[in-house]
Design an enzyme around this catalytic site. Structure first.
Site, PDB file in Angstrom:
ATOM      1  N   LYS A 179       0.839  -1.211   0.000  1.00 50.00           N
ATOM      2  CA  LYS A 179       0.000   0.000   0.000  1.00 50.00           C
ATOM      3  C   LYS A 179       0.871   1.257   0.000  1.00 50.00           C
ATOM      4  O   LYS A 179       0.550   2.235  -0.673  1.00 50.00           O
ATOM      5  CB  LYS A 179      -0.950  -0.021   1.204  1.00 50.00           C
TER       6      LYS A 179
ATOM      7  N   ASP B 143     -11.766   1.839   3.138  1.00 52.86           N
ATOM      8  CA  ASP B 143     -12.045   0.417   2.911  1.00 52.86           C
ATOM      9  C   ASP B 143     -13.547   0.188   2.705  1.00 52.86           C
ATOM     10  O   ASP B 143     -13.955  -0.902   2.302  1.00 52.86           O
ATOM     11  CB  ASP B 143     -11.581  -0.416   4.126  1.00 52.86           C
TER      12      ASP B 143
ATOM     13  N   GLN C  14      -5.299  -2.099   9.052  1.00 54.91           N
ATOM     14  CA  GLN C  14      -4.883  -3.361   8.433  1.00 54.91           C
ATOM     15  C   GLN C  14      -5.399  -4.536   9.278  1.00 54.91           C
ATOM     16  O   GLN C  14      -5.131  -4.604  10.476  1.00 54.91           O
ATOM     17  CB  GLN C  14      -3.341  -3.398   8.336  1.00 54.91           C
TER      18      GLN C  14
END
Ligand code: NDP
Length: 285
Positions: free
Chosen positions: A50, A117, A94
């Site tokens: 990322k 997300d 994460q």
């Protein structure tokens, strides 16, 4: 039948090139904050990807690496701080988190406009009500990959294997919005093969390597293999036996190099969207 291998890397690179231009048009670069708790080796790799991907399109990525022993309150305090910061367009936690931390509580604490997300109840609810805001990255990646080989999805029978909050459930809504007839299956589904054999579009997201073989597929189907599992010999396997379906499916995504790179591209797009909204609303003030 010749089976087309859908090149997720190439499609993701195209998307990144578009995003780079959008970033250049912003007054200040987008800023993504990644929160990583503990030392899970897979998470280390995903976080690093990322960071690199963000840098490739001009997104600033800051990783907050917290120790395994961090409390849920420590995590919530950091999210609260980032929610209020004008220097944070996107916040990503994460997963997985250490077992003593409640993942849902943590995800729900993210401000929906910074939830890149797309996993907060607010953003999932927006999807359900037909007014999507932040769309979860992997399901959106599946749509982009499917549309790269079949732009007109209306009336197609789509079967999804898996019903997770991360992939299966939001994908159901996205395919429905494209006017597919959608069947959602899961571990308690009886006679799974009877259903998968009918699918014009088959998306498999279970984490069970090789669950789907050639006999489970309708000739000409588009197959999207979301699953990614590390095998004992170290190689990565999808949920579909790719060799088995070659010559039967019209198109399939490879593992690796299919859904994975496209998912990262969709994350970058959500960060850019968040930054564009921030800039537009500050211009209106
Ligand atoms: P989850 O474990 O959260 O969900 C798996 C789903 O598969 C569940 O709904 C489960 O059913 C269903 N399932 C399990 N076994 C079967 C079976 N035998 N038949 C039918 N359905 C079954 O996983 P995720 O959705 O988070 O991830 C799925 C896979 O996709 C994993 O391999 C993951 O690593 C990968 N992934 C890849 C991404 C990428 O970028 N490439 C991103 C996200 C995930 P039930 O609900 O009944 O338990």
């Amino acid at each position: 039948m010749q089976t087309q291998i859908i090149d997720g890397k190439a499609l993701a690179n195209q998307k990144r090139a578009e995003l780079k231009k959008r970033v250049e048009a912003l007054v200040t670069p987008p800023h993504l904050h990644v929160i990583w708790v503990g030392n899970n080796p897979s998470s280390r790799i995903y976080v690093h990807h990322k960071e690199l991907a963000g840098a490739s399109v001009g997104i600033q990525v800051t990783t907050h690496h917290l120790p395994e022993t961090s409390s849920q309150d420590d995590l919530l305090a950091l999210i609260g701080q980032l929610n209020h910061s004008v220097d944070a367009d996107g916040i990503l936690v994460q997963l997985p988190l250490p077992k003593h931390i409640d993942e849902s509580d943590v995800l729900e604490a993210i401000l929906p406009s910074k939830d890149v997300d797309g996993l907060t109840s607010f953003n999932l609810g927006c999807l359900l009500s037909g007014r999507p805001q932040m769309i979860p990255c992997t399901p959106q990646a599946c749509i982009e990959l499917i549309e790269s080989v079949e732009p007109d999805l209306a009336g197609k029978l789509a079967v999804i294997v898996g019903r997770s909050r991360l992939v299966g459930k939001p994908l159901f809504q996205l395919l429905l919005a494209k006017h597919c007839t959608v069947i959602q299956t899961h571990s308690k589904t009886h006679n799974l093969t009877d259903l998968t054999q009918k699918a014009d579009i088959l998306v498999v997201a279970t984490g069970h390597p090789g669950l789907i073989g050639g006999a489970d597929i309708k000739p000409g189907a588009i197959v999207i293999d979301v699953g990614i599992s590390k095998m004992p010999d170290g190689h990565l396997s999808g949920d579909v036996k790719t060799e088995d379906v070659l010559g039967i499916a019209s198109a399939i995504t490879p593992v690796p190099g299919g859904v994975g790179p496209m998912t990262v591209a969709m994350l970058l797009e959500n960060v850019v969207l968040a930054a564009e909204h921030r800039q537009n609303s500050s211009e209106e003030d």
